[in-house]
Design a protein around this motif. Structure first.
Motif, PDB file in Angstrom:
ATOM      1  N   ARG A  87      11.522  76.169  70.692  1.00  0.00           N
ATOM      2  CA  ARG A  87      12.700  75.430  69.802  1.00  0.00           C
ATOM      3  C   ARG A  87      12.568  76.088  68.712  1.00  0.00           C
ATOM      4  O   ARG A  87      13.574  76.174  67.797  1.00  0.00           O
ATOM      5  CB  ARG A  87      12.234  74.074  69.607  1.00  0.00           C
ATOM      6  N   LEU A  91      13.308  61.177  69.210  1.00  0.00           N
ATOM      7  CA  LEU A  91      12.741  62.449  69.395  1.00  0.00           C
ATOM      8  C   LEU A  91      12.843  63.229  70.636  1.00  0.00           C
ATOM      9  O   LEU A  91      13.146  63.967  71.044  1.00  0.00           O
ATOM     10  CB  LEU A  91      11.469  62.315  68.760  1.00  0.00           C
ATOM     11  N   LEU A  92      12.349  62.238  71.729  1.00  0.00           N
ATOM     12  CA  LEU A  92      12.539  62.684  73.062  1.00  0.00           C
ATOM     13  C   LEU A  92      14.047  62.677  73.483  1.00  0.00           C
ATOM     14  O   LEU A  92      14.146  63.499  74.540  1.00  0.00           O
ATOM     15  CB  LEU A  92      11.703  61.579  73.982  1.00  0.00           C
ATOM     16  N   ASN A 138      15.994  64.248  71.784  1.00  0.00           N
ATOM     17  CA  ASN A 138      16.422  65.524  71.342  1.00  0.00           C
ATOM     18  C   ASN A 138      17.439  65.500  70.020  1.00  0.00           C
ATOM     19  O   ASN A 138      18.392  66.159  69.698  1.00  0.00           O
ATOM     20  CB  ASN A 138      17.019  66.644  72.210  1.00  0.00           C
ATOM     21  N   ASP A 166      14.701  67.710  65.683  1.00  0.00           N
ATOM     22  CA  ASP A 166      13.602  68.577  66.097  1.00  0.00           C
ATOM     23  C   ASP A 166      12.132  68.223  65.642  1.00  0.00           C
ATOM     24  O   ASP A 166      11.231  68.676  66.298  1.00  0.00           O
ATOM     25  CB  ASP A 166      13.954  70.070  65.323  1.00  0.00           C
ATOM     26  N   LYS A 225       2.915  60.859  74.142  1.00  0.00           N
ATOM     27  CA  LYS A 225       4.478  61.103  74.632  1.00  0.00           C
ATOM     28  C   LYS A 225       5.106  62.388  73.717  1.00  0.00           C
ATOM     29  O   LYS A 225       5.923  63.070  74.203  1.00  0.00           O
ATOM     30  CB  LYS A 225       5.280  60.241  74.217  1.00  0.00           C
ATOM     31  N   ALA A 226       4.369  62.694  72.681  1.00  0.00           N
ATOM     32  CA  ALA A 226       4.838  63.851  71.817  1.00  0.00           C
ATOM     33  C   ALA A 226       3.593  64.693  71.411  1.00  0.00           C
ATOM     34  O   ALA A 226       2.567  64.515  71.711  1.00  0.00           O
ATOM     35  CB  ALA A 226       5.787  63.351  70.677  1.00  0.00           C
ATOM     36  N   PRO A 233       8.455  67.430  69.823  1.00  0.00           N
ATOM     37  CA  PRO A 233       8.385  67.353  71.334  1.00  0.00           C
ATOM     38  C   PRO A 233       7.234  68.064  71.580  1.00  0.00           C
ATOM     39  O   PRO A 233       6.771  69.180  71.220  1.00  0.00           O
ATOM     40  CB  PRO A 233       9.814  67.820  71.797  1.00  0.00           C
ATOM     41  N   ARG A 234       6.336  67.607  72.758  1.00  0.00           N
ATOM     42  CA  ARG A 234       5.416  68.215  72.961  1.00  0.00           C
ATOM     43  C   ARG A 234       5.657  69.414  74.099  1.00  0.00           C
ATOM     44  O   ARG A 234       6.709  69.445  74.658  1.00  0.00           O
ATOM     45  CB  ARG A 234       4.450  67.302  74.051  1.00  0.00           C
TER      46      ARG A 234
END
Length: 284
Positions: free
Chosen positions: A52, A116-117, A119, A122, A137-138, A252-253
């Protein structure tokens, strides 16, 4: 003899049918595997960027999700229509280090993770507490400031609410914002109190000050800010809060490159005294 020949013919047909079945199954597996490979190839082909981080640099701007209702970290000023605060300034520095523009995106505490998930941005900022629930989750960065949960109360009651037991009573009215760690703390530890969810976090300190509520459970940093701005309020237990935590930034992870850059940038901010400057500007 004829019976024997019939048995041989029947056996041959069975073997033939069985062979056809295996062949069909094998063919189906080949087609399915080819389809999976094609999908994977398409994903790989369309995955233009290794990280990213590369996408942000090429597009020329970074999308920063923030609620805008949590002083001193994030505040959407209704007079200017602009975001301001500790994390807003920090993210402008982050964007500068990337050579891109900082663009802020409105979100809320109750939708922060989902946005966030999805998108929609960022990185999520604005006083985000580091905890294992979010990390599942992140990805939470290293911490940049410590704090704890504590009560914001009226100054006249500064000797009244000193413990969980003092607050966890049916006659104690608590105002809390939805979806974040403040509400989570209240639901877990103050089950006997009279709790009201207030949609706009910015409204709660004033409602405590005017007597609508007795307590606002919040972070020590926010409590100190509001007590400093309004003499009717008192930040109780600021030096000895109910909990101890840190603030961090959330992305994001699964993106090691982006996460590594973020943490290195934070190291540099600490080494160069930039976080100290933000603390002195927005909190001290």
């Amino acid at each position: 003899m004829k019976k024997y020949q019939k048995l041989l013919m029947a056996g041959a047909m069975a073997v033939s049918l069985l062979g056809t079945s295996f062949t069909a199954a094998a063919s189906a597996n080949v087609i399915e595997n080819k389809a999976e490979q094609t999908v994977k190839q398409e994903v790989q082909k369309n995955d233009k960027y290794e990280s990213r981080l590369d996408a942000i640099i090429e597009r020329g701007y970074i999308l920063i999700g923030t609620p805008g209702d949590y002083k001193p970290f994030t505040y959407l000023n209704p007079k200017t229509g602009q975001y301001e605060g500790y994390d807003i300034d920090a993210m402008k520095e982050f964007a500068k280090s990337l050579g891109v523009e900082a663009r802020f995106v409105q979100t809320s505490w109750s939708t922060l993770m989902d946005d966030l998930l999805a998108n929609k941005f960022d990185i999520a900022v604005g006083g985000v507490t580091r905890n294992t629930d979010r990390q599942k989750k992140a990805y939470l960065s290293q911490g940049y400031i410590q704090f704890g949960k504590a009560p914001l109360i009226r100054a006249e009651n500064k000797d009244k609410y000193k413990t969980i037991e003092d607050i966890n009573k049916p006659d104690v009215r608590i105002g809390v914002n939805p979806g974040g760690t403040n509400e989570k703390f209240v639901r877990e530890h103050l089950k006997n109190a009279n709790v009201t969810v207030v949609q706009n976090n910015l409204d709660i300190p004033g409602l405590v000050a005017n007597g609508t509520y007795d307590v606002m459970i919040t972070d020590t940093l926010e409590a100190l800010i509001y007590a400093k701005a309004d003499s009717r309020l008192y930040a109780a237990l600021a030096d000895n809060p109910f909990t101890k935590s840190e603030k961090g930034y959330m992305i994001p992870r699964g993106d090691f490159i982006f996460a590594s850059y973020l943490n290195l940038w934070m190291d540099e901010m600490k080494l160069q005294g930039k976080f100290d400057e933000l603390y002195n500007k927005w909190i001290k």
